[in-house]
Design a protein around this motif. Structure first.
Motif, mmCIF file in Angstrom:
data_model
loop_
_atom_site.group_PDB
_atom_site.id
_atom_site.type_symbol
_atom_site.label_atom_id
_atom_site.label_comp_id
_atom_site.label_asym_id
_atom_site.label_seq_id
_atom_site.Cartn_x
_atom_site.Cartn_y
_atom_site.Cartn_z
ATOM 1 N N GLY A 1 16.692 -1.941 42.250
ATOM 2 C CA GLY A 1 16.057 -0.864 41.501
ATOM 3 C C GLY A 1 16.142 -0.983 39.999
ATOM 4 O O GLY A 1 15.995 0.004 39.286
ATOM 5 N N LYS A 2 16.361 -2.183 39.507
ATOM 6 C CA LYS A 2 16.479 -2.374 38.057
ATOM 7 C C LYS A 2 15.117 -2.692 37.459
ATOM 8 O O LYS A 2 14.274 -3.301 38.102
ATOM 9 N N PRO A 3 14.899 -2.300 36.202
ATOM 10 C CA PRO A 3 13.643 -2.666 35.535
ATOM 11 C C PRO A 3 13.638 -4.165 35.220
ATOM 12 O O PRO A 3 14.694 -4.815 35.243
ATOM 13 N N PRO A 4 12.474 -4.731 34.920
ATOM 14 C CA PRO A 4 12.431 -6.142 34.509
ATOM 15 C C PRO A 4 13.334 -6.362 33.299
ATOM 16 O O PRO A 4 13.568 -5.451 32.507
ATOM 17 N N LYS A 5 13.829 -7.585 33.158
ATOM 18 C CA LYS A 5 14.711 -7.904 32.036
ATOM 19 C C LYS A 5 13.918 -7.863 30.728
ATOM 20 O O LYS A 5 12.888 -8.512 30.609
ATOM 21 N N PRO A 6 14.405 -7.118 29.747
ATOM 22 C CA PRO A 6 13.714 -7.063 28.455
ATOM 23 C C PRO A 6 13.909 -8.372 27.687
ATOM 24 O O PRO A 6 14.776 -9.192 28.016
ATOM 25 N N PHE A 7 13.119 -8.545 26.634
ATOM 26 C CA PHE A 7 13.233 -9.740 25.804
ATOM 27 C C PHE A 7 14.630 -9.832 25.214
ATOM 28 O O PHE A 7 15.198 -8.850 24.729
ATOM 29 N N ARG A 8 15.159 -11.028 25.264
ATOM 30 C CA ARG A 8 16.473 -11.296 24.686
ATOM 31 C C ARG A 8 16.395 -12.636 23.967
ATOM 32 O O ARG A 8 15.832 -13.594 24.489
ATOM 33 N N PHE A 9 16.931 -12.689 22.772
ATOM 34 C CA PHE A 9 16.973 -13.937 22.014
ATOM 35 C C PHE A 9 18.415 -14.389 21.931
ATOM 36 O O PHE A 9 19.291 -13.615 21.541
ATOM 37 N N GLN A 10 18.658 -15.634 22.323
ATOM 38 C CA GLN A 10 20.011 -16.182 22.278
ATOM 39 C C GLN A 10 19.991 -17.490 21.494
ATOM 40 O O GLN A 10 19.148 -18.354 21.751
ATOM 41 N N LYS A 11 20.935 -17.602 20.596
ATOM 42 C CA LYS A 11 21.059 -18.836 19.828
ATOM 43 C C LYS A 11 21.958 -19.811 20.576
ATOM 44 O O LYS A 11 22.981 -19.435 21.128
ATOM 45 N N ARG A 12 21.512 -21.030 20.583
ATOM 46 C CA ARG A 12 22.284 -22.156 21.078
ATOM 47 C C ARG A 12 22.764 -22.008 22.529
ATOM 48 O O ARG A 12 23.948 -21.961 22.804
ATOM 49 N N VAL A 13 21.807 -21.939 23.439
ATOM 50 C CA VAL A 13 22.137 -21.961 24.867
ATOM 51 C C VAL A 13 21.704 -23.299 25.440
ATOM 52 O O VAL A 13 20.789 -23.947 24.943
ATOM 53 N N TYR B 1 0.155 -12.307 29.985
ATOM 54 C CA TYR B 1 -0.477 -12.226 28.668
ATOM 55 C C TYR B 1 -0.152 -10.881 28.003
ATOM 56 O O TYR B 1 0.244 -10.841 26.842
ATOM 57 N N GLN B 2 -0.320 -9.785 28.740
ATOM 58 C CA GLN B 2 -0.007 -8.461 28.183
ATOM 59 C C GLN B 2 1.446 -8.384 27.735
ATOM 60 O O GLN B 2 1.749 -7.787 26.704
ATOM 61 N N SER B 3 2.348 -9.016 28.491
ATOM 62 C CA SER B 3 3.775 -8.968 28.147
ATOM 63 C C SER B 3 4.066 -9.641 26.819
ATOM 64 O O SER B 3 5.031 -9.288 26.141
ATOM 65 N N THR B 4 3.241 -10.610 26.437
ATOM 66 C CA THR B 4 3.488 -11.328 25.180
ATOM 67 C C THR B 4 3.218 -10.456 23.954
ATOM 68 O O THR B 4 3.587 -10.833 22.839
ATOM 69 N N GLU B 5 2.614 -9.300 24.163
ATOM 70 C CA GLU B 5 2.369 -8.386 23.046
ATOM 71 C C GLU B 5 3.676 -7.981 22.368
ATOM 72 O O GLU B 5 3.728 -7.806 21.144
ATOM 73 N N MET B 6 4.747 -7.853 23.149
ATOM 74 C CA MET B 6 6.022 -7.444 22.545
ATOM 75 C C MET B 6 6.556 -8.497 21.585
ATOM 76 O O MET B 6 7.360 -8.193 20.711
ATOM 77 N N LEU B 7 6.083 -9.752 21.710
ATOM 78 C CA LEU B 7 6.514 -10.784 20.774
ATOM 79 C C LEU B 7 6.034 -10.495 19.349
ATOM 80 O O LEU B 7 6.649 -10.948 18.387
ATOM 81 N N LEU B 8 4.952 -9.731 19.229
ATOM 82 C CA LEU B 8 4.454 -9.363 17.905
ATOM 83 C C LEU B 8 5.512 -8.577 17.125
ATOM 84 O O LEU B 8 5.683 -8.775 15.922
ATOM 85 N N ASP B 9 6.226 -7.700 17.828
ATOM 86 C CA ASP B 9 7.276 -6.898 17.188
ATOM 87 C C ASP B 9 8.521 -7.719 16.871
ATOM 88 O O ASP B 9 9.357 -7.288 16.080
ATOM 89 N N LYS B 10 8.652 -8.878 17.497
ATOM 90 C CA LYS B 10 9.856 -9.709 17.345
ATOM 91 C C LYS B 10 9.693 -10.821 16.314
ATOM 92 O O LYS B 10 10.631 -11.563 16.064
ATOM 93 N N GLN B 11 8.515 -10.948 15.717
ATOM 94 C CA GLN B 11 8.243 -12.075 14.824
ATOM 95 C C GLN B 11 9.256 -12.195 13.687
ATOM 96 O O GLN B 11 9.751 -13.280 13.409
ATOM 97 N N LYS B 12 9.572 -11.090 13.054
ATOM 98 C CA LYS B 12 10.499 -11.120 11.924
ATOM 99 C C LYS B 12 11.891 -11.543 12.397
ATOM 100 O O LYS B 12 12.544 -12.380 11.771
ATOM 101 N N ARG B 13 12.335 -10.968 13.513
ATOM 102 C CA ARG B 13 13.651 -11.302 14.065
ATOM 103 C C ARG B 13 13.734 -12.785 14.436
ATOM 104 O O ARG B 13 14.804 -13.384 14.406
ATOM 105 N N LEU B 14 12.602 -13.358 14.791
ATOM 106 C CA LEU B 14 12.557 -14.765 15.187
ATOM 107 C C LEU B 14 12.173 -15.663 14.012
ATOM 108 O O LEU B 14 11.616 -16.735 14.186
ATOM 109 N N SER B 15 12.475 -15.186 12.804
ATOM 110 C CA SER B 15 12.271 -15.937 11.555
ATOM 111 C C SER B 15 10.855 -16.471 11.402
ATOM 112 O O SER B 15 10.642 -17.640 11.096
ATOM 113 N N GLY B 16 9.894 -15.594 11.656
ATOM 114 C CA GLY B 16 8.510 -15.969 11.413
ATOM 115 C C GLY B 16 7.797 -16.626 12.576
ATOM 116 O O GLY B 16 6.768 -17.277 12.382
ATOM 117 N N PHE B 17 8.320 -16.482 13.782
ATOM 118 C CA PHE B 17 7.615 -16.990 14.964
ATOM 119 C C PHE B 17 6.195 -16.432 14.943
ATOM 120 O O PHE B 17 5.989 -15.232 14.783
#
Length: 155
Positions: A58-70, A116-132
């Motif tokens: 009953g858990k929601p899908p995993k939200p976006f997570r950014f991890q350095k050096r995995v 494709y629709q899910s990739t919309e959230m990447l727009l909000d993450k661009q700054k956090r991802l150093s300009g992705f």
């Protein structure tokens, strides 16, 4: 950036869909892996295709997570290597009632649209991802989808 899309978890009701998606996902991975600026080196999108698992936990899908050096050791087919990748990852879960009503081809198209629709959230993450460059990534995703015969878009 290397893109990896997988349906690592499915059940008997979605096995044929998962099999049909393997080839399609490989096409997207081959054509979308490339330079989008920023610090992200891998993007892993996991498609949750097990309705039983969803109902059981009953858990929601995993939200976006950014991890350095995995390392990616044991994840999505990557070999065990020292930690060296900046990875963004999240999961997408379809509406299982829609999958039950659709043909395999319709389900594959529906799932590509969801991803494709899910990739919309990447727009909000661009700054956090150093300009992705999420705009470029999404434009290219849409272009690949159209070239493969999928009718998706910003719906």
């Amino acid at each position: 950036m290397k893109l990896i899309i997988s349906a690592s978890e499915c059940d008997t009701s979605t096995l044929k869909i998962a099999e049909a998606l393997r080839f399609v996902f490989q096409k997207f991975e081959d054509q979308l892996s490339g330079n989008y600026d920023g610090v992200i080196e891998h993007l892993w999108i996991d498609l949750e295709l097990s309705e039983m698992s969803f109902k059981a936990f009953g858990k929601p899908p995993k939200p976006f997570r950014f991890q350095k050096r995995v390392s990616g050791a044991g994840h999505m087919g990557l070999s065990a290597i020292p930690d060296s990748y900046n990875v963004g990852h999240y999961s997408v879960r379809p509406d299982f009632e829609i999958l039950k009503k659709n043909t395999i081809e319709q389900s594959v198209s529906y799932i590509i649209g969801l991803i494709y629709q899910s990739t919309e959230m990447l727009l909000d993450k661009q700054k956090r991802l150093s300009g992705f460059n999420a705009v470029d990534f999404r434009d290219k995703f849409l272009s690949v989808a159209i070239s493969l015969g999928f009718n998706i878009g910003d719906e």
